[in-house]
Write an enzyme that holds these catalytic residues in place. Sequence first.
Site, PDB file in Angstrom:
ATOM      1  CE  LYS A 145      -4.158  -1.986   2.069  1.00 59.01           C
ATOM      2  NZ  LYS A 145      -5.087  -1.999   3.217  1.00 59.01           N
ATOM      3  CE  LYS A 172      -8.410 -11.427  -4.419  1.00 59.36           C
ATOM      4  NZ  LYS A 172      -8.352 -11.588  -2.942  1.00 59.36           N
ATOM      5  CE  LYS A 190     -14.492  -3.248  -1.676  1.00 62.22           C
ATOM      6  NZ  LYS A 190     -15.246  -3.278  -0.407  1.00 62.22           N
TER       7      LYS A 190
END
Length: 331
Positions: A116, A197, A200
């Site tokens: 991240k 994957k 969202k």
Amino acid sequence: MTTEAKPRIFSGVQPTGNIHLGNYLGAFRNWVALQDDYDTIYCIVDLHAMTVDYDPAELERERIDTAKVLMALGVDPERSLLYTQSQVPAHAELAWILGTMTPMGVLGRMTQYKDKTARGERADLGLFSYPVLMAADILLYRANLVPIGDDQRQHMEMTRDLAERFNNRFGEVFPIPEAYIPETSARVMSLTEPHNKMSKSDEQERSRIAVLDDADVIRKRIRSAVTDSDPEVRYDVEAKPGISNLLEIMSATTGRSIDDLVAEYAHSGYGVFKDAVAEAVVEELAPYRETYRSLSNGDVRAVLHDGGTKANELAAPYEREVRKAVGIKGY
């Protein structure tokens, strides 16, 4: 006469909107199935959602919307405890206590933190200590099992390690939770980059199908899904990741085996196959959209209010036990 208590399962979801087909097939469909055989606790982890930039009003809307989608999918407040993390202060208190025995080096090695921050997210304390709060979520209710995906194995191991550290220092307080790996759980990939994957957070909306998307949107996105130039429909993740992903989706939504689907569509052409996948997804999701529309925000808030009350009542004696063990039992 006494009955044996069901094993307790805890799982959480961030209220970040856009619950998509991958979330449903990979996690939430199993959440619903688990309600029959387990003592299920499902938490909307809004404190975790504060580790990125957010709008307070939007966070409130997404809390309600996430609960509404979960209820539409079949999470039943009569059979499961459904609430938001911020309703139960013991989550944060236990995270602090566990944080006092969490080595900095362990947190620094967390793959999700490194990924991240590499993508430009703030390297703040909240993101760094995210796994400690996750451990507190699980251990607070003495969960026996935790449904996880591959990307959460590292956090689960840290949770188990913290439980053992605590027990070794203060006595046997926490059961050591186990990972629950569902027998059937589809791994749904992006429609535009099928090696990744479905997510969202992907900037390309056409990379995913939201649970609440209407039929025309679903058809359009599946028809435009990235495939390859070889017209044969077959399962080969390396050579044909796009087609393999669509086969996984159709298998998961129809209950048919991938071999069976390949036998039927191998030489049908991609257009025919994509249309069949699209119709399978439309049929699977349509009832949930209808149920979602029937739920009012007021009804959902009432469910969360009751769930938060029950969660606090359940957590209170467990947290008193922790406080007594560590020497802050109060007066």
